[in-house]
Design a protein around this motif. Structure first.
Motif, mmCIF file in Angstrom:
data_model
loop_
_atom_site.group_PDB
_atom_site.id
_atom_site.type_symbol
_atom_site.label_atom_id
_atom_site.label_comp_id
_atom_site.label_asym_id
_atom_site.label_seq_id
_atom_site.Cartn_x
_atom_site.Cartn_y
_atom_site.Cartn_z
ATOM 1 N N LEU A 131 45.285 43.453 47.036
ATOM 2 C CA LEU A 131 44.729 42.241 47.609
ATOM 3 C C LEU A 131 45.585 41.042 47.193
ATOM 4 N N SER A 132 45.673 40.093 48.086
ATOM 5 C CA SER A 132 46.383 38.846 47.797
ATOM 6 C C SER A 132 45.447 37.677 48.025
ATOM 7 N N CYS A 133 45.671 36.615 47.281
ATOM 8 C CA CYS A 133 44.894 35.388 47.431
ATOM 9 C C CYS A 133 45.869 34.216 47.399
ATOM 10 N N ALA A 134 46.023 33.573 48.531
ATOM 11 C CA ALA A 134 46.933 32.434 48.637
ATOM 12 C C ALA A 134 46.151 31.141 48.484
ATOM 13 N N ALA A 135 46.611 30.289 47.580
ATOM 14 C CA ALA A 135 45.951 29.015 47.326
ATOM 15 C C ALA A 135 46.735 27.879 47.959
ATOM 16 N N LEU A 149 45.599 41.465 43.294
ATOM 17 C CA LEU A 149 44.774 42.469 42.635
ATOM 18 C C LEU A 149 45.246 43.826 43.125
ATOM 19 N N GLN A 150 45.956 44.526 42.267
ATOM 20 C CA GLN A 150 46.392 45.887 42.591
ATOM 21 C C GLN A 150 45.285 46.844 42.196
ATOM 22 N N ASP A 182 34.669 46.374 32.748
ATOM 23 C CA ASP A 182 34.842 47.729 32.215
ATOM 24 C C ASP A 182 35.010 48.751 33.342
ATOM 25 N N SER A 183 34.363 48.501 34.448
ATOM 26 C CA SER A 183 34.370 49.471 35.544
ATOM 27 C C SER A 183 35.739 49.605 36.216
ATOM 28 N N VAL A 184 36.628 48.645 36.000
ATOM 29 C CA VAL A 184 37.937 48.695 36.667
ATOM 30 C C VAL A 184 39.102 48.785 35.693
ATOM 31 N N LYS A 185 38.818 48.717 34.407
ATOM 32 C CA LYS A 185 39.897 48.787 33.416
ATOM 33 C C LYS A 185 40.706 50.063 33.576
ATOM 34 N N GLY A 186 42.023 49.920 33.543
ATOM 35 C CA GLY A 186 42.902 51.068 33.682
ATOM 36 C C GLY A 186 43.192 51.437 35.115
ATOM 37 N N ARG A 187 42.467 50.863 36.063
ATOM 38 C CA ARG A 187 42.691 51.170 37.489
ATOM 39 C C ARG A 187 43.172 49.956 38.258
ATOM 40 N N PHE A 188 42.676 48.781 37.904
ATOM 41 C CA PHE A 188 43.032 47.541 38.602
ATOM 42 C C PHE A 188 43.931 46.691 37.722
ATOM 43 N N GLY A 198 44.556 41.689 52.613
ATOM 44 C CA GLY A 198 44.914 42.983 52.050
ATOM 45 C C GLY A 198 43.795 43.999 52.001
ATOM 46 N N GLY A 199 42.590 43.601 52.383
ATOM 47 C CA GLY A 199 41.501 44.559 52.391
ATOM 48 C C GLY A 199 41.666 45.581 53.501
#
Length: 124
Positions: free
Chosen positions: A20-24, A81-82, A62-68, A8-9
């Motif tokens: 982004l997606s992460c398949a396990a 991860l949106q 803190d740097s991604v709160k509210g965005r991710f 997804g990058g």
């Protein structure tokens, strides 16, 4: 062993979005906390977000709160991860990670399994 594969990058303009997606696969277990980390050139790997196995608890830098937003689908063994309102400083290689247990650590050393990473580039 647990294998993690990110996808997804890509390249996106400032203010744009990516998911982004992460398949396990392998010895997956629902009792694993999952996290996303990132590493920019010349910088240390840093925590982005984590989610508990039961999806109840999440933790963000803190740097991604509210965005991710981190989420997971245990039926698909996939974590997402949106990323919205992307900034140039979000440019990095993003890694998915997994650890046994429910604690949402922000330290990369607490995670047992890692994906190969996916590049996210935000251009102005």
């Amino acid at each position: 062993q647990v294998q993690l594969i990110e996808s997804g990058g890509g390249l996106v303009q400032t203010g744009g979005s990516l998911r982004l997606s992460c398949a396990a696969s392998g010895r997956t277990s629902s009792n694993r906390a999952m996290g996303w980390f990132r590493q920019a050139p010349g910088k240390e790997r840093e925590f982005v977000a984590a989610i508990s196995w039961n999806i109840i608890n999440t933790r963000y830098a803190d740097s991604v709160k509210g965005r991710f937003t981190i989420s997971r689908d245990n039926a698909k063994n996939t974590v997402y991860l949106q990323m919205n309102s992307l900034k140039s400083e979000d440019t990095a290689v993003y890694y998915c990670a997994a650890r046994s247990g429910s604690t949402l650590y922000a330290s990369w050393g607490q995670y047992d399994y890692w994906g190969q990473g996916t590049q996210v580039t935000v251009s102005s």
